[in-house]
Design a protein around this motif. Structure first.
Motif, PDB file in Angstrom:
ATOM      1  N   GLN A 259       0.947  -1.302   0.083  1.00 49.00           N
ATOM      2  CA  GLN A 259       0.008  -0.080  -0.076  1.00 49.00           C
ATOM      3  C   GLN A 259       0.822   1.206  -0.155  1.00 49.00           C
ATOM      4  O   GLN A 259       0.699   2.040   0.946  1.00 49.00           O
ATOM      5  N   ILE A 260       1.627   1.449  -1.126  1.00 45.68           N
ATOM      6  CA  ILE A 260       2.387   2.518  -1.294  1.00 45.68           C
ATOM      7  C   ILE A 260       1.348   3.787  -1.977  1.00 45.68           C
ATOM      8  O   ILE A 260       0.512   3.675  -2.171  1.00 45.68           O
ATOM      9  N   HIS A 261       2.112   5.036  -2.061  1.00 44.06           N
ATOM     10  CA  HIS A 261       1.221   6.068  -2.450  1.00 44.06           C
ATOM     11  C   HIS A 261       0.655   5.995  -3.785  1.00 44.06           C
ATOM     12  O   HIS A 261      -0.614   6.148  -3.736  1.00 44.06           O
ATOM     13  N   LYS A 262       1.355   5.351  -4.637  1.00 45.25           N
ATOM     14  CA  LYS A 262       0.905   5.115  -6.119  1.00 45.25           C
ATOM     15  C   LYS A 262      -0.273   4.087  -6.045  1.00 45.25           C
ATOM     16  O   LYS A 262      -1.144   4.230  -6.816  1.00 45.25           O
ATOM     17  N   ALA A 286      -9.231   7.547   4.610  1.00 50.78           N
ATOM     18  CA  ALA A 286      -8.810   6.951   6.200  1.00 50.78           C
ATOM     19  C   ALA A 286      -7.858   5.795   5.826  1.00 50.78           C
ATOM     20  O   ALA A 286      -6.583   5.620   6.480  1.00 50.78           O
ATOM     21  N   MET A 287      -8.000   5.027   4.787  1.00 54.34           N
ATOM     22  CA  MET A 287      -7.261   3.862   4.384  1.00 54.34           C
ATOM     23  C   MET A 287      -5.591   4.362   4.235  1.00 54.34           C
ATOM     24  O   MET A 287      -4.543   3.859   4.612  1.00 54.34           O
ATOM     25  N   ALA A 288      -5.357   5.226   3.160  1.00 51.30           N
ATOM     26  CA  ALA A 288      -4.342   5.649   2.931  1.00 51.30           C
ATOM     27  C   ALA A 288      -3.598   6.515   3.902  1.00 51.30           C
ATOM     28  O   ALA A 288      -2.232   6.385   4.200  1.00 51.30           O
ATOM     29  N   ARG A 289      -4.278   7.323   4.780  1.00 52.91           N
ATOM     30  CA  ARG A 289      -3.513   8.045   6.016  1.00 52.91           C
ATOM     31  C   ARG A 289      -3.248   6.872   7.106  1.00 52.91           C
ATOM     32  O   ARG A 289      -2.068   7.209   7.543  1.00 52.91           O
ATOM     33  N   ARG A 290      -3.876   5.774   7.127  1.00 52.44           N
ATOM     34  CA  ARG A 290      -3.615   4.685   8.214  1.00 52.44           C
ATOM     35  C   ARG A 290      -2.177   4.164   7.558  1.00 52.44           C
ATOM     36  O   ARG A 290      -1.216   3.688   8.372  1.00 52.44           O
ATOM     37  N   ALA A 291      -2.120   3.998   6.292  1.00 51.18           N
ATOM     38  CA  ALA A 291      -0.770   3.574   5.767  1.00 51.18           C
ATOM     39  C   ALA A 291       0.427   4.593   5.698  1.00 51.18           C
ATOM     40  O   ALA A 291       1.496   4.209   5.103  1.00 51.18           O
ATOM     41  N   GLY A 292       0.127   5.672   6.105  1.00 46.95           N
ATOM     42  CA  GLY A 292       1.111   6.829   6.093  1.00 46.95           C
ATOM     43  C   GLY A 292       1.206   7.831   4.897  1.00 46.95           C
ATOM     44  O   GLY A 292       2.185   8.402   4.595  1.00 46.95           O
ATOM     45  N   HIS A 293       0.235   7.901   3.917  1.00 41.74           N
ATOM     46  CA  HIS A 293       0.273   8.697   2.854  1.00 41.74           C
ATOM     47  C   HIS A 293      -1.034   9.633   2.823  1.00 41.74           C
ATOM     48  O   HIS A 293      -2.015   9.487   3.240  1.00 41.74           O
ATOM     49  N   GLU A 559     -11.290  14.284   6.126  1.00 44.51           N
ATOM     50  CA  GLU A 559     -10.161  13.624   6.783  1.00 44.51           C
ATOM     51  C   GLU A 559     -10.284  12.167   6.830  1.00 44.51           C
ATOM     52  O   GLU A 559      -9.402  11.271   7.345  1.00 44.51           O
ATOM     53  N   GLY A 560     -11.482  11.440   6.266  1.00 44.71           N
ATOM     54  CA  GLY A 560     -11.522  10.104   6.369  1.00 44.71           C
ATOM     55  C   GLY A 560     -12.564   9.881   7.677  1.00 44.71           C
ATOM     56  O   GLY A 560     -12.670   8.444   7.709  1.00 44.71           O
ATOM     57  N   CYS A 561     -12.938  10.488   8.656  1.00 45.95           N
ATOM     58  CA  CYS A 561     -13.597  10.085   9.790  1.00 45.95           C
ATOM     59  C   CYS A 561     -12.797   9.055  10.407  1.00 45.95           C
ATOM     60  O   CYS A 561     -13.538   8.212  11.231  1.00 45.95           O
ATOM     61  N   ASP A 562     -11.698   8.922  10.629  1.00 46.02           N
ATOM     62  CA  ASP A 562     -10.867   8.142  11.513  1.00 46.02           C
ATOM     63  C   ASP A 562     -10.717   8.681  12.790  1.00 46.02           C
ATOM     64  O   ASP A 562     -11.348   9.626  12.841  1.00 46.02           O
ATOM     65  N   PHE A 563     -10.288   7.845  13.795  1.00 51.75           N
ATOM     66  CA  PHE A 563     -10.228   8.520  15.117  1.00 51.75           C
ATOM     67  C   PHE A 563      -8.906   9.179  15.040  1.00 51.75           C
ATOM     68  O   PHE A 563      -7.661   8.899  14.587  1.00 51.75           O
ATOM     69  N   ASP A 564      -8.652  10.399  15.659  1.00 53.66           N
ATOM     70  CA  ASP A 564      -7.716  11.179  15.645  1.00 53.66           C
ATOM     71  C   ASP A 564      -6.517  10.476  16.411  1.00 53.66           C
ATOM     72  O   ASP A 564      -5.282  10.562  15.780  1.00 53.66           O
ATOM     73  N   PHE A 565      -6.750   9.594  17.225  1.00 50.40           N
ATOM     74  CA  PHE A 565      -5.752   8.983  18.085  1.00 50.40           C
ATOM     75  C   PHE A 565      -5.091   7.721  17.365  1.00 50.40           C
ATOM     76  O   PHE A 565      -4.160   7.171  17.733  1.00 50.40           O
ATOM     77  N   LEU A 566      -5.724   7.288  16.051  1.00 43.99           N
ATOM     78  CA  LEU A 566      -5.118   6.269  15.381  1.00 43.99           C
ATOM     79  C   LEU A 566      -4.127   6.800  14.219  1.00 43.99           C
ATOM     80  O   LEU A 566      -3.742   5.906  13.274  1.00 43.99           O
ATOM     81  N   ARG A 567      -4.029   8.186  14.023  1.00 43.58           N
ATOM     82  CA  ARG A 567      -3.419   8.482  13.055  1.00 43.58           C
ATOM     83  C   ARG A 567      -1.620   8.073  13.125  1.00 43.58           C
ATOM     84  O   ARG A 567      -1.131   7.629  14.081  1.00 43.58           O
ATOM     85  N   THR A 568      -1.089   7.945  11.852  1.00 38.45           N
ATOM     86  CA  THR A 568       0.426   7.275  12.059  1.00 38.45           C
ATOM     87  C   THR A 568       0.890   8.350  12.579  1.00 38.45           C
ATOM     88  O   THR A 568       2.054   7.868  13.125  1.00 38.45           O
ATOM     89  N   ASP A 569       0.867   9.879  12.707  1.00 43.52           N
ATOM     90  CA  ASP A 569       1.749  10.561  13.373  1.00 43.52           C
ATOM     91  C   ASP A 569       1.962  10.493  14.792  1.00 43.52           C
ATOM     92  O   ASP A 569       2.597  11.202  15.486  1.00 43.52           O
ATOM     93  N   PHE A 570       1.122   9.640  15.281  1.00 40.22           N
ATOM     94  CA  PHE A 570       1.174   9.146  16.648  1.00 40.22           C
ATOM     95  C   PHE A 570       2.195   8.199  17.045  1.00 40.22           C
ATOM     96  O   PHE A 570       2.568   8.075  18.220  1.00 40.22           O
TER      97      PHE A 570
END
Length: 580
Positions: A259-262, A286-293, A559-570
Motif C-alpha cells: 500500500q504505497i502512495h501510488k 482513511a485507508m491511505a492515511r493509516r498507511a502513512g500517505h 479527513e476520512g472520519c478516522d479517530f484522531d488517536f489512530l493517526r500514523t503521526d502518533f
C-alpha cells in the motif's frame, strides 16, 4: 514471485508464543493441545488468522461461515495452521443508526485481534460496506501479511420479468409507490425479488466500490473483487487465498510494502472509472492515511477531471449490474482498458505487480465495460465542490443525477433533523418547487451520530405527483452507493460543530456549479458573522461508552472520519505484546 530472503520457522511471530522452553510457552502449548491440536500442526508453521465478519444478522455475509472452511483448506494445503477469529459484523441493512458509527470499532478490533494473538498472517473476510475498510484499516496498522477476500455481489434481482438492482430500484419504486404509479401489491413483489441470494448489493454501491478499491490497491488476489458470491469461483478464491497467505508470511510481504502512495492513486482512478460510491472518498482517505500517505480531496478532484466512467453499472449506468460486469471481464478487464491511468509497477498480494496481474485481461461486452473513448460519462464518477457552504469540501455524483442540476441556484428549505424533514416531504401541501434546494443538517460524523446514509433526501410527495424525480439536495450526511440524484453530501465542516451549513436559513439562495466545482450561499460575510455569534451548539449525542469516545475523537469527512488517536503521526504501533 518474491525474490527476497525467506523467513525461517524461528523467525515467525508465533514462535515467540510456542517456541521458548519456559513456563509461559508451556502454557501456550498445553492450552493449544487442550483444543485437540497436536504440536505437529503448529510447530514451524505460519499461524494464519481468518478474521471473519459472518453473522446471523448480516445477509451479505451468510456464506462466509462456510467460506472460512474453504480458506482453512487452502491454508492447510499451503502448510499453515488456520485459526478463525470472529469479528464485528456490520450489516448495512440492519444496523442503526449507521454502520459508519462502528467502522472504526471494527478497525480497532481487527488490529488488536491480530496483535494480541500468536498470528503470522491474516485472511480478512468481509464485503458489506464498512467491513472492507474496517478490516483493512486494522490490518494496515498491524502490518503483518494479509489478504482481503470480498464476500462478492449477489445475483440480479427480479420482479415481474424486470431486472432489479438493490438499493437503486428500492428508491425508484418507493417514489413510484408514493406517486401512486404502482400498487402496494407491486411493492411487496419488489420487496421479495430484489435480493435473491447471499452476497452484497449487485449495483455499483459502496460494497462493490470498496472491494474494487481493495483489489486495485493490491490487497485482493487478481479478479477476486468481481466474483459473484454464488459462483463456484468464489470458493476457489477462498482456497487460493488460503494457500497464498502462507507464502506471503514466508516472503514477509506486508501491507506497508503493497500500500504505497501510488497504489492509492490507482485506487482513486479505478473508483472513478467504475462509477463509484461517494463513500469511496471517506474510506480511501482513511485507508491511505493509516498507511502513512497524505491522500485527500484534491487527489480525487484531479482524478475526476481526467478519468472517465467506463463501468456501465447502475446507478451511474442505466442498465447493467455486477453480474453483467463479472461476465463482461470484471475488474481485470476494466483495469486493462484504463491501464494508461494506472501505476502498473505497484506490488500486489499475488507477489506480482498490478501490470502483471492485468496483462492479457479481456473485455467481452463493450457496452458493460466501455472503451476510454466511449465512456458513459466524460469525467470521473465524483466531483469535489468547495465554497462558503463547504470550505473543507463536499461531494456530488454527477454521473448519477439529472444533468440540469449541474448548475443551479434556488432557495433553501432547511431542516435540522431527519424526522422533521421526512414529515414535511410527505405533506402534499408543502410549499416547494423543483427549484428549491432541500437541506438536512446535523447529520455528519458527530451530528448524525456517525454520518448516516440520509443524504439522498426523499423527494417531496407533491413534486413526485407532479412528475418530478430529482431536485438539488444538500446535507452533511452520506448516501448509499446505490443511491442517485442531485445530492450534495459530506459538507465539511459539519453543521453540528458549527460549520457554515449551521448558518444557512430557509429562503437563502444556494448556488451550485459542478463544472466550476463551487457551492455557495448568497449571504454576506457580515450577515454570516451575525448568525455565527447567535449560534448555539446542539446537545451532546452521547454521555457514555463507545459513542462518547466516537464523538470526541472522530475526524471530519474530508479527513476520512478516522479517530484522531489512530493517526500514523502518533507513532508506529507496538507490534509485539510483552511476554512475561
Amino acid at each position: 514471485m518474491m525474490t527476497d530472503a525467506r523467513k525461517k520457522p524461528e523467525d515467525l511471530r508465533s514462535a515467540r508464543w510456542f517456541g521458548p522452553a519456559d513456563l509461559r510457552s508451556f502454557g501456550h502449548r498445553s492450552r493449544t493441545m487442550q483444543m485437540g491440536y497436536a504440536p505437529e500442526e503448529w510447530q514451524g508453521r505460519p499461524v494464519i488468522a481468518i478474521v471473519n465478519t459472518w453473522s446471523d444478522l448480516n445477509p451479505c455475509h451468510t456464506h462466509l461461515r462456510q467460506r472460512a472452511e474453504d480458506v482453512k483448506r487452502g491454508v492447510l494445503m499451503g502448510g499453515g495452521f488456520p485459526v478463525e477469529l470472529p469479528a464485528l459484523s456490520l450489516s448495512e441493512s440492519l444496523v442503526k443508526p449507521t454502520t459508519m458509527l462502528y467502522r472504526n470499532m471494527l478497525a480497532m478490533e481487527t488490529e488488536e485481534l491480530l496483535r494480541s494473538h500468536p498470528i503470522d498472517g491474516a485472511i480478512l473476510m468481509g464485503g458489506c460496506d464498512k467491513t472492507t475498510p474496517g478490516l483493512l484499516l486494522g490490518a494496515t496498522s498491524m502490518d503483518i501479511p494479509a489478504i482481503f477476500i470480498p464476500a462478492g455481489p449477489m445475483l440480479r434481482g427480479n420482479w415481474g420479468g424486470k431486472v432489479l438492482g438493490s438499493g437503486s430500484d428500492s428508491w425508484k419504486y418507493w417514489d413510484e409507490l408514493r406517486a401512486g404509479k404502482i400498487t402496494q401489491q407491486d411493492w411487496l413483489g419488489v420487496e421479495a425479488g430484489i435480493a435473491r441470494s447471499h452476497g452484497t448489493c449487485m449495483t455499483m454501491g459502496t460494497a462493490s466500490t470498496m472491494t474494487a478499491i481493495a483489489e486495485s490497491v493490491g490487497m485482493v488476489l487478481p479478479g477476486g473483487s468481481s466474483i459473484l458470491a454464488a459462483d463456484a469461483g468464489h470458493i476457489r478464491l477462498c482456497s487460493e487465498s488460503g494457500r497464498r497467505i502462507v507464502e506471503m508470511v514466508w516472503e514477509d510481504l506486508t501491507p506497508k510494502r503493497i500500500q504505497i502512495h501510488k497504489a492509492f492513486l490507482n485506487a482513486i482512478n479505478v473508483a472513478m472509472a467504475m462509477g463509484c460510491s461517494t463513500n469511496a472518498i471517506i474510506h480511501l482517505i482513511a485507508m491511505a492515511r493509516r498507511a502513512g500517505h497524505d491522500i485527500g480531496l484534491d487527489d480525487f478532484e484531479r482524478a475526476s477531471r481526467v478519468v472517465p466512467v467506463i463501468g456501465n453499472v447502475r446507478p451511474s449506468g442505466s442498465t447493467y449490474l455486477m453480474e453483467d460486469f463479472f461476465y463482461a471481464g470484471g475488474i481485470l478487464g476494466l483495469m486493462e482498458r484504463m491501464r494508461a491511468h494506472l501505476h502498473l509497477d505497484c506490488l500486489t498480494v499475488s507477489g506480482r505487480t498490478l501490470g502483471e496481474n492485468i496483462a492479457g485481461a479481456k473485455v467481452y461486452n463493450d457496452d458493460v465495460i466501455r472503451p476510454l473513448d466511449n465512456p458513459i460519462y466524460g469525467e470521473g464518477s465524483l466531483a469535489v465542490l468547495k465554497g462558503n457552504l463547504a470550505p473543507d469540501g463536499c461531494v456530488i455524483k454527477p454521473a448519477a443525477m439529472d444533468q440540469k442540476f449541474l448548475k443551479h441556484s434556488g432557495p433553501a428549505l432547511v431542516f435540522d433533523d431527519y424526522p422533521s424533514m421526512k414529515k414535511a416531504v410527505d405533506d402534499e401541501t408543502l410549499d416547494i418547487t423543483p427549484d428549491h434546494v432541500l437541506v438536512l443538517r446535523n447529520a455528519g460524523p458527530q451530528g448524525g451520530p456517525g454520518m448516516p446514509e440520509w443524504g439522498m433526501l426523499p423527494m417531496p410527495k407533491r413534486l413526485l405527483k407532479e412528475g418530478h424525480r430529482d431536485m438539488l439536495r444538500l446535507s452533511d450526511a452520506r448516501m448509499s452507493g446505490t443511491s442517485y440524484g442531485a445530492c450534495v453530501l459530506h459538507v465539511a465542516p459539519e453543521s453540528y460543530i458549527g460549520g457554515p451549513l449551521a448558518l444557512l436559513q430557509t429562503g437563502d439562495i444556494v448556488e451550485v456549479d459542478v463544472d466550476a466545482r463551487s457551492i455557495n450561499m448568497r449571504v454576506s460575510e457580515e450577515e454570516l458573522a451575525r448568525r455565527r455569534a447567535a449560534w448555539t451548539p446542539p446537545p451532546p449525542r452521547f454521555e457514555r461508552g463507545y459513542g462518547y469516545a466516537f464523538t470526541r475523537h472522530v475526524q471530519q469527512a474530508n479527513e476520512g472520519c478516522d479517530f484522531d488517536f489512530l493517526r500514523t503521526d502518533f507513532g508506529a504501533p507496538v507490534l509485539e505484546p510483552v511476554i512475561y
